[in-house]
Write an enzyme that holds these catalytic residues in place. Structure first.
Site, mmCIF file in Angstrom:
data_model
loop_
_atom_site.group_PDB
_atom_site.id
_atom_site.type_symbol
_atom_site.label_atom_id
_atom_site.label_comp_id
_atom_site.label_asym_id
_atom_site.label_seq_id
_atom_site.Cartn_x
_atom_site.Cartn_y
_atom_site.Cartn_z
ATOM 1 N N ASP A 207 4.316 117.095 -30.587
ATOM 2 C CA ASP A 207 4.275 118.282 -31.431
ATOM 3 C C ASP A 207 2.860 118.481 -31.992
ATOM 4 O O ASP A 207 2.200 117.520 -32.384
ATOM 5 C CB ASP A 207 5.275 118.093 -32.583
ATOM 6 C CG ASP A 207 5.399 119.313 -33.472
ATOM 7 O OD1 ASP A 207 5.815 120.352 -32.963
ATOM 8 O OD2 ASP A 207 5.078 119.203 -34.665
ATOM 9 N N GLU A 262 1.216 100.760 -19.698
ATOM 10 C CA GLU A 262 1.676 99.371 -19.691
ATOM 11 C C GLU A 262 3.151 99.271 -19.312
ATOM 12 O O GLU A 262 3.635 98.193 -18.944
ATOM 13 C CB GLU A 262 1.492 98.744 -21.077
ATOM 14 C CG GLU A 262 0.042 98.633 -21.546
ATOM 15 C CD GLU A 262 -0.024 98.163 -22.989
ATOM 16 O OE1 GLU A 262 1.021 97.753 -23.541
ATOM 17 O OE2 GLU A 262 -1.126 98.230 -23.579
#
Length: 547
Positions: A207, A262
Site C-alpha cells: 500500500d 531467501e
C-alpha cells in the site's frame, strides 16, 4: 504452478469485509473467503490478493493497522488465515496479502508509547513528530494536506496538558506516518514480512508504495487542483509532491527483495505507486526491486482508441524496458467501478467518488456495455491482469447510498463534499433469493446492498451464457489456453481511428470505441463482449477473432 507465475497471472482482489460473511455479523471474514474459493477457481484466476485483515480500529477499513501480525476479530483468527491459505493452495490459487508500511493506526503500541513519551525520545522517533511554526508553535510544520482532505498534521496535548508537537498523517489523523529514516522501523517491517512469509503467503501488495520517504526538510507543497489524491497526474518529478515517489523508497524495496528471495516458491512484491509518467513507475520494478507495479495510467485512461493505443505502447515499453511484465487493471477498492466510471461524462478525480449530486452520471446498461468491452480488451493484453471482486458480475458503483450509511474517512473529512470510496465496496451478491443475496446467513451487511442486485447475483448469472460472469470465465479460459499473458502485441492497421486492433499470439482483438459500427474481416469469432453477427462490430464492443 509455473515459473515466474506473476508475469502472466490473473490476480483477483478480495476486499474481505465485503466478500463473504460466514457468521452473520454483517461483515465479511476469512472463513467466508475460504467458503467461496471454489467459485474463484471456477472463474479461472491464478491468485487472490486480500486487502487488510489485521488488528485495527477500522477507522479506514483496516488500512489503519494496530497489529501487523494478528487478525482482527472481525475477520477471524490466525487459524482461519492458515486454513484459507491451505485451501487456496490446494486449489492452485496463490495468496497475496496487503501490507501497509507508510503508516500505522494511532492505536498501534508504538504510537501509544510515543504519546506517553517526551519530544526527542526514541519512541517518538519512529514517527514524524515536529515542532509547530509561528508563535508558540501554533501553526502546523508545513502546509501539507491529507489525502482524505484537511490538514496532514495534528497537534498533541502533552502529558502536562500543554499544547505540544505535531505529527504527520498523510491519510486520516488516526493513521500516523512512520519515519522510514529510522532503522528500527525498517527492522520491524523485516520481521513482519518474515512472519507472513513463514505462514506461506505468496507475496505482498504494498500500500502507498510511493510514499514512506519524505523530502528533506518537509518543504511546503500545494498540489494541483485537478490532481489525483494519491499523487497521480504530477508528471514532472521536479514539481511532484515531496511525500510521493522520493528516491529513497527504492532502497527499502531492494532490501525487501533480498529478503523475499531467501524464500522458496517465487514470493512477489506488487507496488501501489501512483506516480507519473509510466517510465517512473518502472523504477519500482527494476530487476532487484519489486516484481509488479499497478498500471494506474491504464486504469485512468478513458474509453478512447487513441488514448488506449498510446497508454498500451507506453506501458509495454516502460515495463519491458526493465524486464518486468506490464500489468493491467480497471477497478479496485479505491476507484469508481469501471462499469460506471468509463461512462461518466464529468471530471471525477480519483478518490472523490460518486453520489446522487455528482455530475455526469451514466445509465447502467450503456456503462456495462462499455465496461464489458474494456475488460475484453484488457484481458487480451500480454502481461498480468488484476480484477476487483464483483466486476465479473458487472457490478456498478453504488451511487445512492444513504448519507448516514457512508463510512469512508473522505466523506467525513470533506464534510460530504467528496463521497469517497464506499460505492465500490458494497457487499457482493452471491444468491438472488438468499438473505443479503447470499453475502451472509443473517444480520445486516455493513453497507446496504441495492434491491436490484438479485439480478446480478452469481447464481443468476452462472448458467446464462450471455451474462457478464460467463464472459469473464470465457475470457480467462481463452487467455490461458492461447497463452496471451506471455505473448506479444502487434498492432493491426486498416481500421478507423476509433478502433483498437492488435494481434497477440493466435488472437486478433478488435475494440470499437466509436459511435458507429465498423466492418469486420472474415474470421472465426472466438468471443465477443456483446452479440456480433460476424460481419460488423457495433459501438462499445470488443471481439476476439481467430488469427
Amino acid at each position: 504452478m509455473t515459473s515466474e507465475w506473476w508475469r502472466t497471472a490473473a490476480i483477483y482482489q478480495i476486499y474481505p469485509r465485503s466478500f463473504a460473511d460466514s457468521n452473520g455479523d454483517g461483515m465479511g471474514d476469512l472463513a467466508g473467503i475460504t467458503s467461496r474459493l471454489a467459485s474463484l477457481q471456477e472463474l479461472g484466476i491464478d491468485a487472490i490478493w486480500i486487502s487488510p485483515f489485521y488488528t485495527s480500529p477500522q477507522k479506514d477499513a483496516g488500512y489503519d493497522v494496530a497489529d501487523y501480525c494478528d487478525i482482527d476479530p472481525l475477520f477471524g483468527t490466525l487459524a482461519d488465515f492458515d486454513a484459507l491459505v491451505a485451501e487456496a493452495h490446494a486449489r492452485q490459487l496463490r495468496v497475496i496479502v496487503d501490507l501497509v508500511p507508510n503508516h500505522s493506526s494511532d492505536a498501534h503500541p508504538w504510537f501509544q508509547a510515543a504519546l506517553a513519551s517526551a519530544p526527542g525520545s526514541p519512541e517518538r522517533a519512529r514517527y514524524l513528530f515536529r515542532e509547530g511554526r509561528g508563535p508558540e508553535g501554533n501553526e502546523p510544520p508545513n502546509n501539507w494536506e491529507s489525502v482524505f482532505g484537511g490538514p496532514a498534521w495534528t497537534r498533541l496535548t502533552e502529558a502536562d496538558g500543554t499544547p505540544g508537537q505535531w505529527y504527520l498523517h498523510l491519510f486520516d489523523s488516526s493513521q500516523p506516518d512512520f519515519d522510514w529514516t529510522n532503522e528500527e522501523v525498517r527492522e520491524e517491517f523485516r520481521r513482519i514480512l518474515r512472519f507472513w512469509l513463514d505462514r506461506e503467503v505468496d507475496g505482498f501488495r504494498v500500500d502507498v508504495a510511493h510514499g514512506m520517504i519524505k523530502a528533506d526538510g518537509l518543504p511546503d507543497f500545494t498540489p494541483p487542483i485537478d490532481g489525483g489524491s494519491m499523487g497521480g497526474g504530477a508528471e514532472d518529478p521536479e514539481v511532484a509532491a515531496p511525500y510521493w515517489g522520493q528516491n529513497g523508497v527504492h532502497e527499502i524495496y531492494r532490501d525487501w527483495r533480498k529478503l523475499l528471495d531467501e524464500y522458496p516458491g517465487e514470493r512477489v512484491l506488487a507496488a501501489e505507486a501512483w506516480v507519473d509518467p509510466l517510465p517512473r513507475v518502472a523504477n519500482w520494478v527494476r530487476p532487484d526491486e519489486m516484481h509488479q507495479a499497478f498500471n494506474f495510467a491504464y486504469l485512468e485512461t478513458p474509453w478512447n482508441a487513441h488514448a488506449l493505443r498510446e497508454v498500451i505502447d507506453e506501458s509495454i515499453a516502460a515495463f519491458h524496458g526493465v524486464g518486468a511484465p506490464s500489468t493491467w487493471v480497471l477497478s479496485n477498492h479505491d476507484v469508481v467501478r469501471h462499469a460506471t466510471r468509463l461512462s461518466v461524462t464529468a471530471v471525477n478525480p480519483q478518490g472523490h467518488g460518486l453520489g446522487p449530486r455528482s455530475l455526469g452520471l451514466p445509465e447502467y446498461a450503456p456503462g456495462l456495455r462499455r465496461a464489458r468491452a474494456a475488460t475484453a480488451l484488457m484481458l487480451a493484453l500480454p502481461g498480468s491482469a488484476y480484477l476487483y471482486q464483483g466486476e465479473e458480475l458487472g457490478l456498478p458503483e453504488v451511487i445512492d447510498l444513504p448519507d448516514d450509511a457512508r463510512q469512508d474517512p473522505t466523506w467525513f473529512r470533506t464534510n460530504g463534499e467528496r463521497y469517497g470510496r464506499d460505492g465500490c465496496r458494497v457487499p457482493l451478491p452471491w444468491e438472488a433469493d438468499a438473505h443479503a443475496f447470499g453475502f451472509g446467513p443473517a444480520g445486516t451487511p455493513w453497507l446496504p446492498q441495492p434491491e436490484t442486485w438479485g439480478l446480478l447475483a452469481r447464481d443468476a448469472q452462472r448458467e446464462d451464457p450471455t451474462s457478464t460472469l460467463s464472459m469473464y470465465r470465457a475470457l480467462l479460459t481463452l487467455r490461458r489456453e492461447r497463452q496471451l499473458g506471455s505473448g506479444s502485441l502487434t498492432w493491426v492497421a486498416g481500421y478507423p481511428e476509433s478502433v483498437v486492433a492488435f494481434r497477440n499470439e493466435s488472437v486478433i482483438v478488435v475494440a470499437n470505441t466509436g459511435d458507429t459500427a465498423i466492418e469486420l474481416p472474415a474470421a472465426r469469432v472466438l468471443l465477443a463482449s456483446a452479440p456480433v453477427d460476424g460481419t460488423t462490430l457495433e459501438p462499445n464492443t470488443t471481439v476476439w477473432l481467430e488469427a
